[in-house]
Design an enzyme around this catalytic site. Structure first.
Site, PDB file in Angstrom:
ATOM      1  N   ASP A  96       0.831  -1.204   0.000  1.00 35.94           N
ATOM      2  CA  ASP A  96       0.000   0.000   0.000  1.00 35.94           C
ATOM      3  C   ASP A  96       0.868   1.258   0.000  1.00 35.94           C
ATOM      4  OD1 ASP A  96      -2.333   1.483   0.107  1.00 35.94           O
ATOM      5  OD2 ASP A  96      -3.148   0.417   1.840  1.00 35.94           O
TER       6      ASP A  96
ATOM      7  N   ASP B  33     -10.860   1.554  -3.185  1.00 33.60           N
ATOM      8  CA  ASP B  33     -11.424   1.219  -1.875  1.00 33.60           C
ATOM      9  C   ASP B  33     -12.937   1.109  -1.959  1.00 33.60           C
ATOM     10  OD1 ASP B  33      -9.064   1.033  -0.535  1.00 33.60           O
ATOM     11  OD2 ASP B  33      -9.168   3.013   0.399  1.00 33.60           O
TER      12      ASP B  33
END
Ligand code: GLA
Length: 740
Positions: free
Chosen positions: A471, A541
């Site tokens: 990430d 997301d």
């Protein structure tokens, strides 16, 4: 031979039956761009396509001439592809043809990701050296044509052969001069949770820009552009696509000039990039991929998909069906311990999941996002037996285990920051701006990259870990490299990306069996550069099915289905609070690297039974879904956007899956059909509907149709069900087609 050199007329023709590119030495010795488009007959003279006087700018009529590597302050008043500030402050570059080489295959670009060949017969590369005699500077234009793809890869190397330093201030990986302005521009725009929406608009006089200055390719814009004719559709017409194999700041622009010709550029963003070239030094740009399609946007995407899937992505996972994973992030956030995780993994295994992924929160004292980034040591409060203890329990269940990391970041509240405050990027004497309570590590420094390699090597080597989610959750500010002298501060953003690529390269080399998935607050670094190390990326997301239809549609313009992480999450959706049927969520996520992002223990028995059915169905069709040809049929960005349809079809056209999605239910909508593509017209297909319905009003869950009919008359949605059976918002249907 796909690269042909005609010494008498001084022109090169790169062709492969899918596209042609013709370059020529202009009368003044400069390099002209003569043609890019549908294939032309080899061994012919195309010099007349230069248009305008075939003389470069010497006669001050330079504007309409098409240059391969335009420079500023020259009489060509369009935007340059290469600009240099010489030691005396001037920036004139008079680049003239000096030499060229034709090489079999494709050389790698040191330190940067790029497309490759597995066998030298797959491509040929043309390198043309251009020399500025006054300064001694050389620019080498490197063009690769692939045997099997309608694409050209291009990069530029600038060498300082002079005796004084020079500063590169602009270096575009792609620069295309097109002879008319009758185009529309397609770019991908978004935000967190709304990545890569398609924007298509007419070209306007002047300059249209897509860019990122955030330190990464970004959630907001993508290093991608397409030019299409106003009449171009998914299935027909001309399309030119550009994609940058790079993960940092970029600029893409289209300039429509006074002659209505277009210059298209894509490369490092000149506002955040400079590079000092000492005498004897050289610098190579990232690679840009140019695709030309005469078969519409669909043809363009097909070329990007195949090239990126097979000759940009690499490693053991490149061609393998991707595991169905379950990620605990939205299921638990930071609130877990070993028992809870093993409970989730056990249920996931029972449902058919292949891989359990432990997201953020397993290291340091990470109970919230304000601490511990940088401390890659397991939190024994939550995991008393370590990552290895947990991994062993999970793998003992018969499924694989993966973890989340965010290597490039540090919280001020971390042991790493306390030990090395100077490793975080910032300008000495000024406060550092925090974002998500975190700071960015200076990946341009070798000691930082070495520390991260050692820390992560220790974790990944300590346990049976077969997947890593990498990430990166903030953008860059106060860019300053402590290790760099003042005159090199303009190199900082690019040096960061080079350090990042080096860390990826070392870790992927060390752990070739690990499947890496890149992520950046969702799809904030979904670019071709990342794909070279991580064959899949977390697309967004936002896992709401209706939002995802748009996000995945836009992403598919340049990226293959196998690269798009796509999960089913719980409802109400955590990003938009929408409640959609479980089947709809799966029907969207199936067209991706499929998985779940929820706590399966919290699901009721009915939902769990549905998930078992979903995973079994997906696995039976995974090959076609992830590695078939993906075709967009009905756009959520056109008309009302209420209906979307797409399909994946196997290479032999004997198997296909069609996805149809409807946002809002409307009264009496009338008969609706979707014209399919990519089928064999002479084949009859058995069509099966998923999910099969037991509603008494459903006419049939299975029927047969000819490929010709499905592509011409189309697939009738209401062959399947009367409207009452499809009542309600957020519906989806999948149609499996099998040749009979
Ligand atoms: C980012 C990612 C999410 C999740 C969190 C964890 O937002 O996009 O998927 O991993 O970080 O902090």
């Amino acid at each position: 031979m796909p690269i042909e050199w005609q010494p008498r007329s001084q022109q090169w023709h790169l062709h492969n039956g899918r596209l042609s590119v013709v370059l020529g030495v202009l009368e003044n010795g400069q390099l002209g761009q003569l043609y890019l488009g549908a294939p032309l007959t080899p061994a012919r003279d195309y010099r007349h396509l230069a248009r305008g006087p075939f003389a470069g700018y010497d006669n001050r009529l330079g504007d309409p001439i098409r240059f391969e590597l335009p420079t500023p302050d020259s009489g060509d008043y369009r935007l340059p592809a290469l600009a240099v500030r010489h030691a005396d402050g001037s920036q004139v570059l008079d680049l003239r043809y000096a030499a060229h080489r034709i090489l079999a295959g494709k050389p790698a670009i040191e330190g940067l990701p790029s497309t490759y060949t597995e066998d030298a017969a797959e491509a040929d590369t043309l390198e043309i050296d251009l020399l500025d005699a006054t300064s001694g500077l050389t620019a080498t234009v490197r063009l690769t044509i692939f045997r099997d793809h309608g694409a050209i890869a291009r990069s530029i190397t600038v060498r300082n052969g002079g005796s004084t330093p020079a500063r590169i201030t602009t270096l575009m990986s792609a620069s295309l001069d097109l002879l008319d302005g009758d185009w529309e521009l397609i770019s991908l725009h978004g935000a967190w949770s709304r990545e890569r929406h398609v924007v298509r608009a007419a070209l306007l006089p002047g300059r249209q820009v897509t860019e990122s200055l955030r330190g990464s390719s970004s959630l907001e814009q993508s290093p991608f552009l397409a030019l299409v004719r106003p009449s171009t559709t998914e299935a027909a017409g001309e399309a030119i696509g550009l994609s940058l194999v790079y993960s940092g700041d970029f600029l893409a622009d289209a300039q429509l000039d006074l002659y209505s010709t277009v210059r298209l550029r894509l490369g490092l963003h000149p506002d955040s990039f400079e590079w000092l070239l000492e005498p004897g030094a050289e610098f190579t740009s990232p690679e840009a991929i140019t695709v030309h399609s005469s078969a519409g946007l669909g043809g363009m995407s097909d070329t990007f998909h195949r090239l990126f899937r097979t000759r940009l992505a690499r490693g053991e996972w490149r061609d393998r069906p991707r595991p169905v994973l379950l990620n605990n992030w939205e299921g638990t956030y930071f609130d877990f311990d070993e028992e809870r995780l093993v409970g989730i993994a056990t249920t996931a295994r029972d449902l058919g999941v292949d891989l359990f992924v432990l997201d953020d929160g397993w290291f340091g004292v990470r109970d919230s996002d304000d601490r511990s980034l940088g401390d890659w040591v397991v939190d024994t409060r939550k995991l008393p037996n370590g990552i290895d203890g947990l991994a062993e329990r999970v793998t003992a269940l018969g499924i694989d285990f993966g973890i989340w990391i965010e290597p490039e970041m540090v919280n001020a509240n971390s042991d790493l920051f306390r030990a090395h405050p100077d490793w975080a990027i910032g300008v000495p004497g000024r406060p550092r701006t925090e974002s998500r309570q975190q700071l960015v590590l200076d990946m341009g420094r070798a000691e930082v990259v070495d520390y991260l390699y050692d820390a992560l090597e220790a974790v990944l080597g300590s346990a049976p870990i077969s997947y890593v989610k990498w990430d990166m959750n903030r953008t860059m500010t106060e860019t300053y490299g402590l290790g760099l002298p003042p005159e090199r501060q303009g190199e900082m953003r690019h040096r960061y990306i080079l350090g990042l690529y080096q860390l990826y390269q070392r870790l992927t080399d060390r752990f070739p069996h690990i499947l890496f998935e890149s992520c950046s607050s969702g799809g904030g670094r979904f670019d071709a550069g990342m794909l070279a190390y991580a064959p899949q990326a977390w697309t967004s997301d936002d896992t709401d099915a209706m939002e995802r239809v748009r996000i995945q549609w836009g992403t598919s313009l340049a990226f293959p289905v196998s690269s798009m992480g796509a999960h089913v999450s719980a409802v109400p959706n955590h990003q938009v609070a929408r409640i959609t049927p479980l089947a709809t969520r799966a029907a969207v996520a199936f067209f991706g690297a499929f998985g779940y992002e929820l706590d399966p223990v919290a699901m009721d028995a009915r939902d769990r039974a549905q998930v078992v059915d979903q995973i079994a169905w997906f696995k039976a069709h995974r090959e076609t879904l992830q590695y078939g040809r993906f075709l967009r049929l009905q756009s959520p960005f056109e008309a009302t956007g209420n209906d979307t349809a797409w399909m994946s079809v196997s290479d032999d056209a004997r198997h296909a899956v069609v996805g149809w999605y409807r946002e809002l239910s409307r009264a009496i909508p009338g008969p609706r059909s979707i014209a399919l593509r990519g089928l064999d017209p002479a084949t009859r297909y058995r069509v099966r509907v998923w999910p099969a319905s037991d509603d008494t009003l459903v006419r049939r869950n299975e029927f047969e149709r000819g490929g010709d009919e499905l592509m011409s008359a189309g697939l009738f949605i209401d062959d399947v069900a009367r409207e009452s059976a499809l009542r309600g918002d957020f519906q989806a249907r999948l149609f499996e087609l099998e040749a009979v």
